[in-house]
Design a protein around this motif. Structure first.
Motif, PDB file in Angstrom:
ATOM      1  N   ALA A  76       0.717  -1.319  -0.006  1.00  0.00           N
ATOM      2  CA  ALA A  76      -0.006   0.126  -0.178  1.00  0.00           C
ATOM      3  C   ALA A  76       0.868   1.139  -0.027  1.00  0.00           C
ATOM      4  N   ILE A  77       1.898   1.289   0.665  1.00  0.00           N
ATOM      5  CA  ILE A  77       2.985   2.307   0.621  1.00  0.00           C
ATOM      6  C   ILE A  77       3.441   2.521  -0.668  1.00  0.00           C
ATOM      7  N   ILE A  78       3.867   1.531  -1.125  1.00  0.00           N
ATOM      8  CA  ILE A  78       4.533   1.716  -2.421  1.00  0.00           C
ATOM      9  C   ILE A  78       3.518   2.029  -3.613  1.00  0.00           C
ATOM     10  N   ALA A  79       2.453   1.804  -3.545  1.00  0.00           N
ATOM     11  CA  ALA A  79       1.312   2.294  -4.327  1.00  0.00           C
ATOM     12  C   ALA A  79       0.947   3.846  -4.155  1.00  0.00           C
ATOM     13  N   ILE A  80       1.115   4.287  -2.997  1.00  0.00           N
ATOM     14  CA  ILE A  80       0.610   5.454  -2.754  1.00  0.00           C
ATOM     15  C   ILE A  80       1.910   6.612  -3.274  1.00  0.00           C
ATOM     16  N   LEU A  81       3.350   6.050  -3.146  1.00  0.00           N
ATOM     17  CA  LEU A  81       4.362   6.850  -3.741  1.00  0.00           C
ATOM     18  C   LEU A  81       4.093   6.946  -5.040  1.00  0.00           C
ATOM     19  N   ALA A  82       4.192   5.468  -5.870  1.00  0.00           N
ATOM     20  CA  ALA A  82       3.754   5.501  -7.154  1.00  0.00           C
ATOM     21  C   ALA A  82       2.583   6.467  -7.629  1.00  0.00           C
ATOM     22  N   ALA A  83       1.607   6.537  -6.916  1.00  0.00           N
ATOM     23  CA  ALA A  83       0.492   7.398  -7.436  1.00  0.00           C
ATOM     24  C   ALA A  83       0.792   8.973  -7.477  1.00  0.00           C
ATOM     25  N   ILE A  84       2.032   9.336  -6.584  1.00  0.00           N
ATOM     26  CA  ILE A  84       2.402  10.531  -6.318  1.00  0.00           C
ATOM     27  C   ILE A  84       3.378  10.701  -7.542  1.00  0.00           C
ATOM     28  N   ALA A  85       4.397   9.868  -7.728  1.00  0.00           N
ATOM     29  CA  ALA A  85       5.392  10.093  -8.509  1.00  0.00           C
ATOM     30  C   ALA A  85       5.299  10.104 -10.092  1.00  0.00           C
ATOM     31  N   LEU A  86       4.350   9.280 -10.532  1.00  0.00           N
ATOM     32  CA  LEU A  86       3.937   9.073 -11.839  1.00  0.00           C
ATOM     33  C   LEU A  86       3.608  10.439 -12.500  1.00  0.00           C
ATOM     34  N   PRO A  87       2.446  10.968 -12.086  1.00  0.00           N
ATOM     35  CA  PRO A  87       2.149  12.323 -12.500  1.00  0.00           C
ATOM     36  C   PRO A  87       3.083  13.450 -12.431  1.00  0.00           C
ATOM     37  N   ALA A  88       3.977  13.436 -11.625  1.00  0.00           N
ATOM     38  CA  ALA A  88       5.104  14.450 -11.350  1.00  0.00           C
ATOM     39  C   ALA A  88       6.157  14.158 -12.798  1.00  0.00           C
ATOM     40  N   TYR A  89       6.249  12.807 -12.634  1.00  0.00           N
ATOM     41  CA  TYR A  89       7.267  12.303 -13.670  1.00  0.00           C
ATOM     42  C   TYR A  89       6.759  12.595 -15.263  1.00  0.00           C
ATOM     43  N   ASN A  90       5.381  12.574 -15.484  1.00  0.00           N
ATOM     44  CA  ASN A  90       4.860  12.911 -16.697  1.00  0.00           C
ATOM     45  C   ASN A  90       4.967  14.435 -16.995  1.00  0.00           C
ATOM     46  N   ASN A  91       4.689  15.225 -15.976  1.00  0.00           N
ATOM     47  CA  ASN A  91       4.765  16.587 -16.165  1.00  0.00           C
ATOM     48  C   ASN A  91       6.216  17.195 -16.254  1.00  0.00           C
TER      49      ASN A  91
END
Length: 111
Positions: free
Chosen positions: A17-32
Motif C-alpha cells: 500500500a505504501i509503494i502504491a501511494i508513492l507511485a501514485a504521487i511520483a508518476l504524474p510528477a514524472y509525466n509533467n
C-alpha cells in the motif's frame, strides 16, 4: 525449538500500500517533467535555429532547413516579416512562436 520468522500478511500488505501511494504521487510528477523537458528542448532548438535563420535572411544568404530533432520541423522562413511556429514532439504540447524579424521566441508553458 526453532521458530520460523518472517513477515506476516498484514505487514506485506502495508508495504504494498505504501509503494502504491508513492507511485501514485511520483508518476504524474514524472509525466509533467517529461512534458516540460520536451517543450524546453523544442524552445531551445527553435531559438537557436531562428538566430541563424534571421542572420541568414538579413545577409541575403540561403536559410538552412530546420533540424527537426526536438520540434516537428516547420517551413523555413523566407522573409523578415511574420512568425514561425514550432511544435514540440510528443509528449510536449505548447507551441513556440518566433518572430522572423527579431528571432524573439515565446511559449506559454502547458504544465
Amino acid at each position: 525449538m526453532n521458530k520460523q520468522q518472517g513477515f506476516t500478511l498484514i505487514e506485506l500488505m502495508i508495504v504494498v500500500a505504501i509503494i502504491a501511494i508513492l507511485a501514485a504521487i511520483a508518476l504524474p510528477a514524472y509525466n509533467n517533467y517529461r512534458i516540460r523537458s520536451a517543450e524546453g528542448a523544442c524552445q531551445a532548438e527553435a531559438k537557436a535555429y531562428m538566430n541563424s535563420a534571421v542572420s541568414a535572411l538579413m545577409s541575403s544568404m540561403n536559410v538552412a532547413d530546420p533540424p527537426g530533432r526536438a520540434c516537428n520541423a516547420p517551413a523555413k522562413p523566407t522573409a523578415i516579416t511574420g512568425s514561425t511556429d514550432f511544435t514540440p514532439k510528443a509528449p510536449g504540447v505548447s507551441h513556440t512562436i518566433c518572430s522572423n524579424g527579431t528571432a524573439t521566441c515565446t511559449m506559454t508553458p502547458s504544465v
